[in-house]
Design a protein around this motif. Sequence first.
Motif, PDB file in Angstrom:
ATOM      1  N   LEU A  19       0.832  -1.201   0.000  1.00  0.00           N
ATOM      2  CA  LEU A  19       0.000   0.000   0.000  1.00  0.00           C
ATOM      3  C   LEU A  19       0.866   1.249   0.000  1.00  0.00           C
ATOM      4  CD1 LEU A  19      -2.810  -1.051   2.487  1.00  0.00           C
ATOM      5  CD2 LEU A  19      -3.016  -0.729   0.022  1.00  0.00           C
ATOM      6  N   PHE A  20       2.010   1.177   0.725  1.00  0.00           N
ATOM      7  CA  PHE A  20       2.906   2.330   0.772  1.00  0.00           C
ATOM      8  C   PHE A  20       3.489   2.604  -0.609  1.00  0.00           C
ATOM      9  CE2 PHE A  20       7.161   4.144   1.238  1.00  0.00           C
ATOM     10  CZ  PHE A  20       6.868   5.298   1.930  1.00  0.00           C
ATOM     11  N   VAL A  21       3.838   1.502  -1.332  1.00  0.00           N
ATOM     12  CA  VAL A  21       4.403   1.673  -2.663  1.00  0.00           C
ATOM     13  C   VAL A  21       3.368   2.254  -3.614  1.00  0.00           C
ATOM     14  CG1 VAL A  21       5.268   0.428  -4.669  1.00  0.00           C
ATOM     15  CG2 VAL A  21       6.142  -0.121  -2.402  1.00  0.00           C
ATOM     16  N   ASN A  22       2.109   1.759  -3.517  1.00  0.00           N
ATOM     17  CA  ASN A  22       1.067   2.193  -4.449  1.00  0.00           C
ATOM     18  C   ASN A  22       0.575   3.601  -4.175  1.00  0.00           C
ATOM     19  OD1 ASN A  22       1.092  -0.150  -5.916  1.00  0.00           O
ATOM     20  ND2 ASN A  22      -0.430  -1.168  -4.636  1.00  0.00           N
ATOM     21  N   CYS A  23       0.672   4.047  -2.945  1.00  0.00           N
ATOM     22  CA  CYS A  23       0.197   5.394  -2.616  1.00  0.00           C
ATOM     23  C   CYS A  23       1.168   6.023  -1.632  1.00  0.00           C
ATOM     24  CB  CYS A  23      -1.215   5.333  -2.036  1.00  0.00           C
ATOM     25  SG  CYS A  23      -1.980   6.960  -1.904  1.00  0.00           S
ATOM     26  N   LYS A  24       2.339   6.441  -2.109  1.00  0.00           N
ATOM     27  CA  LYS A  24       3.387   6.939  -1.230  1.00  0.00           C
ATOM     28  C   LYS A  24       3.088   8.367  -0.788  1.00  0.00           C
ATOM     29  CE  LYS A  24       6.143   8.283  -5.243  1.00  0.00           C
ATOM     30  NZ  LYS A  24       7.382   8.068  -5.983  1.00  0.00           N
ATOM     31  N   GLU A  25       3.693   8.744   0.338  1.00  0.00           N
ATOM     32  CA  GLU A  25       3.527  10.101   0.867  1.00  0.00           C
ATOM     33  C   GLU A  25       4.357  11.072   0.050  1.00  0.00           C
ATOM     34  OE1 GLU A  25       1.781  12.761   3.359  1.00  0.00           O
ATOM     35  OE2 GLU A  25       1.613  10.624   3.715  1.00  0.00           O
ATOM     36  N   THR A  26       3.766  12.174  -0.345  1.00  0.00           N
ATOM     37  CA  THR A  26       4.483  13.212  -1.068  1.00  0.00           C
ATOM     38  C   THR A  26       4.807  14.353  -0.115  1.00  0.00           C
ATOM     39  OG1 THR A  26       3.423  12.712  -3.156  1.00  0.00           O
ATOM     40  CG2 THR A  26       4.324  14.906  -2.929  1.00  0.00           C
ATOM     41  N   ARG A  27       6.061  14.698  -0.062  1.00  0.00           N
ATOM     42  CA  ARG A  27       6.463  15.805   0.801  1.00  0.00           C
ATOM     43  C   ARG A  27       6.271  17.122   0.054  1.00  0.00           C
ATOM     44  NH1 ARG A  27       8.824  14.410   5.404  1.00  0.00           N
ATOM     45  NH2 ARG A  27       9.565  12.279   5.647  1.00  0.00           N
ATOM     46  N   ILE A  28       5.466  18.001   0.627  1.00  0.00           N
ATOM     47  CA  ILE A  28       5.184  19.288   0.017  1.00  0.00           C
ATOM     48  C   ILE A  28       5.699  20.374   0.963  1.00  0.00           C
ATOM     49  CG2 ILE A  28       3.352  20.823  -0.790  1.00  0.00           C
ATOM     50  CD1 ILE A  28       1.725  18.418  -1.451  1.00  0.00           C
ATOM     51  N   GLU A  29       6.341  21.348   0.388  1.00  0.00           N
ATOM     52  CA  GLU A  29       6.841  22.478   1.163  1.00  0.00           C
ATOM     53  C   GLU A  29       5.707  23.087   1.992  1.00  0.00           C
ATOM     54  OE1 GLU A  29       9.225  26.662   0.329  1.00  0.00           O
ATOM     55  OE2 GLU A  29       8.570  25.394  -1.323  1.00  0.00           O
ATOM     56  N   ASN A  30       5.975  23.310   3.301  1.00  0.00           N
ATOM     57  CA  ASN A  30       4.925  23.790   4.217  1.00  0.00           C
ATOM     58  C   ASN A  30       3.704  22.881   4.123  1.00  0.00           C
ATOM     59  OD1 ASN A  30       6.556  25.995   4.921  1.00  0.00           O
ATOM     60  ND2 ASN A  30       5.734  27.212   3.212  1.00  0.00           N
ATOM     61  N   SER A  31       3.952  21.553   4.245  1.00  0.00           N
ATOM     62  CA  SER A  31       2.938  20.545   3.923  1.00  0.00           C
ATOM     63  C   SER A  31       1.867  20.445   5.002  1.00  0.00           C
ATOM     64  CB  SER A  31       3.609  19.178   3.740  1.00  0.00           C
ATOM     65  OG  SER A  31       4.347  18.828   4.902  1.00  0.00           O
ATOM     66  N   GLN A  32       1.092  21.493   5.073  1.00  0.00           N
ATOM     67  CA  GLN A  32      -0.036  21.496   6.005  1.00  0.00           C
ATOM     68  C   GLN A  32      -1.055  22.522   5.518  1.00  0.00           C
ATOM     69  OE1 GLN A  32      -0.460  19.584   8.907  1.00  0.00           O
ATOM     70  NE2 GLN A  32      -2.518  20.419   8.839  1.00  0.00           N
ATOM     71  N   TRP A  33      -2.303  22.100   5.486  1.00  0.00           N
ATOM     72  CA  TRP A  33      -3.351  23.071   5.203  1.00  0.00           C
ATOM     73  C   TRP A  33      -3.470  24.028   6.385  1.00  0.00           C
ATOM     74  CZ3 TRP A  33      -6.335  23.302   0.717  1.00  0.00           C
ATOM     75  CH2 TRP A  33      -6.151  22.254  -0.177  1.00  0.00           C
ATOM     76  N   GLU A  34      -3.830  25.260   6.110  1.00  0.00           N
ATOM     77  CA  GLU A  34      -4.014  26.245   7.171  1.00  0.00           C
ATOM     78  C   GLU A  34      -5.362  26.945   6.998  1.00  0.00           C
ATOM     79  OE1 GLU A  34      -1.373  29.584   6.969  1.00  0.00           O
ATOM     80  OE2 GLU A  34      -1.148  29.425   4.791  1.00  0.00           O
ATOM     81  N   THR A  35      -6.052  27.133   8.118  1.00  0.00           N
ATOM     82  CA  THR A  35      -7.303  27.879   8.100  1.00  0.00           C
ATOM     83  C   THR A  35      -6.996  29.364   8.061  1.00  0.00           C
ATOM     84  OG1 THR A  35      -8.403  26.157   9.363  1.00  0.00           O
ATOM     85  CG2 THR A  35      -9.465  28.314   9.304  1.00  0.00           C
ATOM     86  N   ILE A  36      -7.702  30.094   7.200  1.00  0.00           N
ATOM     87  CA  ILE A  36      -7.433  31.516   7.015  1.00  0.00           C
ATOM     88  C   ILE A  36      -8.369  32.337   7.892  1.00  0.00           C
ATOM     89  CG2 ILE A  36      -7.326  33.376   5.312  1.00  0.00           C
ATOM     90  CD1 ILE A  36      -6.998  31.234   3.165  1.00  0.00           C
ATOM     91  N   SER A  37      -7.805  33.308   8.584  1.00  0.00           N
ATOM     92  CA  SER A  37      -8.624  34.283   9.314  1.00  0.00           C
ATOM     93  C   SER A  37      -9.138  35.306   8.313  1.00  0.00           C
ATOM     94  CB  SER A  37      -7.793  34.978  10.400  1.00  0.00           C
ATOM     95  OG  SER A  37      -7.355  34.036  11.352  1.00  0.00           O
ATOM     96  N   VAL A  38     -10.434  35.539   8.327  1.00  0.00           N
ATOM     97  CA  VAL A  38     -11.054  36.358   7.283  1.00  0.00           C
ATOM     98  C   VAL A  38     -11.923  37.444   7.899  1.00  0.00           C
ATOM     99  CG1 VAL A  38     -11.046  34.420   5.685  1.00  0.00           C
ATOM    100  CG2 VAL A  38     -13.078  34.867   7.076  1.00  0.00           C
ATOM    101  N   GLN A  39     -12.212  38.431   7.090  1.00  0.00           N
ATOM    102  CA  GLN A  39     -13.215  39.438   7.420  1.00  0.00           C
ATOM    103  C   GLN A  39     -14.504  39.085   6.694  1.00  0.00           C
ATOM    104  OE1 GLN A  39     -11.928  43.532   6.961  1.00  0.00           O
ATOM    105  NE2 GLN A  39      -9.773  42.903   7.087  1.00  0.00           N
ATOM    106  N   GLY A  40     -15.580  39.071   7.419  1.00  0.00           N
ATOM    107  CA  GLY A  40     -16.851  38.689   6.835  1.00  0.00           C
ATOM    108  C   GLY A  40     -17.004  37.171   6.808  1.00  0.00           C
ATOM    109  N   LYS A  41     -18.132  36.754   6.287  1.00  0.00           N
ATOM    110  CA  LYS A  41     -18.421  35.324   6.247  1.00  0.00           C
ATOM    111  C   LYS A  41     -19.312  35.031   5.047  1.00  0.00           C
ATOM    112  CE  LYS A  41     -21.195  33.525   9.350  1.00  0.00           C
ATOM    113  NZ  LYS A  41     -21.727  33.006  10.635  1.00  0.00           N
TER     114      LYS A  41
END
Length: 934
Positions: A19-41
Amino acid sequence: MKRLFSLTYNFLLLLSLLLFVNCKETRIENSQWETISVQGKPTARHEAGMVAFKDKILLIGGRRINPIDVFDTKTNTWEAKSKTPIELHHFQPVVVEDAVYLIGAMTGKWPNEKPLDRVIIYYPERDEFVYGHTIPKHRRRGGAGVVYHNNKIYLVGGITNGHVDGYKPWLDEYDPKTGAWKVLDDAPDARDHFQAVVANNKLYAFAGRRTSKKTNQDMALTNTYGNIYDFETAKWETVTNILEIPTQRAGNSAFSWNNDIIIGGGESMAHEAAHNEVEAYNSKTKTWSKWPSLLQGRHGTGFAIIGDYVYIASGSGNRGGGPELTSIERLKLPSKDNSETVTQSNAIPIHKQWHTVTLSFAGPETSETASDNPFLNYRLNVEFKHEKTQYTIRGFFAADGNASETGAKEGNIWKARFTPDQIGKWSYSATLHHKDSIALDDDLKKGEQVDITNAKGQFIVTESDKDGVDFRANGRLEASKGYYRFQDSKKYWLKGGANSPENLLGYVDFDDTYRIQSSNKDGEASTTEEIHKYEPHLKDWKPGDPSWKNGKGKSLIGAINFLASKGMNSIYFLTMNILGDGKDVWPYIHPEDFTRFDVSKLDQWEIAFQHMQAKGILLHLVLQETENETMLDKGNTGPMRQLYFRELIARFGHHLALNWNLGEENGPASWSPIGQNDSQRKAMAKFLKNADPYRHPVLLHTHSHDPLRSKILDSILGYQYLDGLSLQQDKREFASHVVETWKTKAKEKGHDWLITMDEIGLWHTAALPDNEDPDHDSLRQYVLWGTLLSGAAGLEWYFGAKHPHNDLNSEDWRERTRLWELTNHAITFFQDNLPYWKMQPEHTLINSSKAYCLRKTGEIYAVYLPKSKVHTINLTNVKGDFTIHWFDPQNGGQLQKGSVDSIHGEGIRKLGLPLTQKDETVQRDWVCLIKKDN
């Protein structure tokens, strides 16, 4: 115990490594989603469109009528704009210059949403909606994947009937400037609730599902494999195991980046929470990898790329309708792709259960007219193996492999068609042998083996993606206990359809098809030198339907569409009428040479047959006529008849719903005194059963009356290779009695016959056009309801010979529209309400000699009552309470209440009348359903 633990641990370790070979982890720079602080909704929504427009993100539509919400990525601010003009949801928006195109959307409430009939265009800088071009009626759908490529918009997949049913494999090209709409080849898989992307001049359709609220499978049928369309070749690539998506889900978002096709979010039956997995398919290495998971799982939204980031917002946090989200998050994208092209040696093709697998092999160059006859002196055998079963399939010479389009008569391509019945892994092994007349020999040790390409291989079969009446959704029909039944599901099936024109295949758009000579003989319909054109049905051809040779065949395909639209599911036609009535149908290159077959003509027949099967129409192949039954081998099953049968089996036997009919009016008669005898009939039936790897039902078409009919049938009763009768009956008032008589005789011989009422007479009149017999009263009573309630497995309507639109010259099935409607009412009633395969006729239970009753004693009774008078049923020896409902055989519809709600057994009981039948003096028919209370 320690050894068992060790083996289990090692297996799990190996599995995790794979399974690791078929779907390996890809390292992405700053590899984390981040929630954005916003004005309004933004307005909370799902099933909406999200798209990047310049440096802003637009949220459009969703359930209910919502405003456009615009997110400014420079200021992290939401701003509300105009509302959509109508409710818009289930679409993938695309940007074209200064506008956003909303195409293939749905509107309305779950689950009966409707697809839009036109394109809607939004101009963000003007904050204005405009209605665009009309979408062709028969290509409208929602939930499709939509991409913009080379100045065209492409729609793939989608669903036509909200969440109820109608998922499609369609691909269409739309020109936003001109409105031109072009239907392209269907995708290998149907799917809806997904998003498509373009990368490297290819369209990628991954994930999605086949939504089917009708079968309570709203989210269960998620797609396993992706599909890839190559714009350069204008072809779909072969589906292989490499295209299996690691996490099955629908309602997902998708985008492409460098050489990756990224799938994120979605919903499935795996868990209640929406998916947060993000996975990427690399189009160069053909491998999957994991990207960082979303912080919040969500479905029913989209991705948008602006600058170095990909954004996602809105959507639903759980599968289904909520909670609807307002959050937005982003991920920094990798700067470049260093992947290299990898040749995949372990790619295994994917096919579907009940779908035809066509294998092509390159072999010796030859032609239809070669002195070394390719039909007689070569034999292609392909052995298909599965862990549960195996089949040996005959192949055939296919000229250049595309003869239906090119008309080719020569080439080096040989083919085999196979319809797999098991899900899982199959292997195949093909051999081509050469020797004089080897096509007539089943001994695989004989002959010289000839080299062919692609001689061995394997493929994987997954579940079918078809629905509705398409036989690929239901499987193969067999004869069982005197009825048709699907082998896999064991569901029973009744047929109703057309017996005319019997020379259906005498059609001007089939190659080398013509009438040998016209005829004006007594006892048959008159003909001219003109053959069928079916011009009135040209309007019934729809975009996406098949044709050949730049538009040929459309009128016949349209005719099939029309008959299917009226609920009919069977067509009777001859495959050879040399010396017969029409003299315009044969599979050979010439009607006097029975050893050489017309490859392009037969490939064109196959296109029509495929369309019939997709429309749920059984192929009733009638192999000969009474006038030509001794033409081949003097009636014996000798070399010419064997070759004829083998060729038809090889080319058409793969179809799921097919009858072999030994011949029309088989056996000697006064107008054709030289006919086949009993031993010849039995030899034909046995050969067909043994040569056909699928063992389709074998029927015999009868003469129209006794004692001529009985003289032939009495000697073949109980014969194990004959499944039943294709019954002809001259006097309609006796049709039910004849059906019941032969079913009883067959049962007494220990071999139930499947009996279908296929040709009602008298020969010169039969089933008249609607304008001559508007409600077909006697046919409706004596033949339709009379035979079905006497145990018939279905019926087909013969048009007679001496009235307009007759058995040989009929061009327009609309001339009997009312007859098709009446037939559909009856078939629908049986399928919806009766376990008819468990029931027996007993007409004497009703106090009328002209009534018909099919019953399962003490449980259920179906009664046809020809007139509205006081009727009774004899339940003297039956206990319990029974509910009464009524069915209208002339208008169909739902079951109705009557003046008597229920009756008790143990006596003769009055049935009353339907509440809609106010006047007992009105002479009309009804069907009464009497069912025991639980």
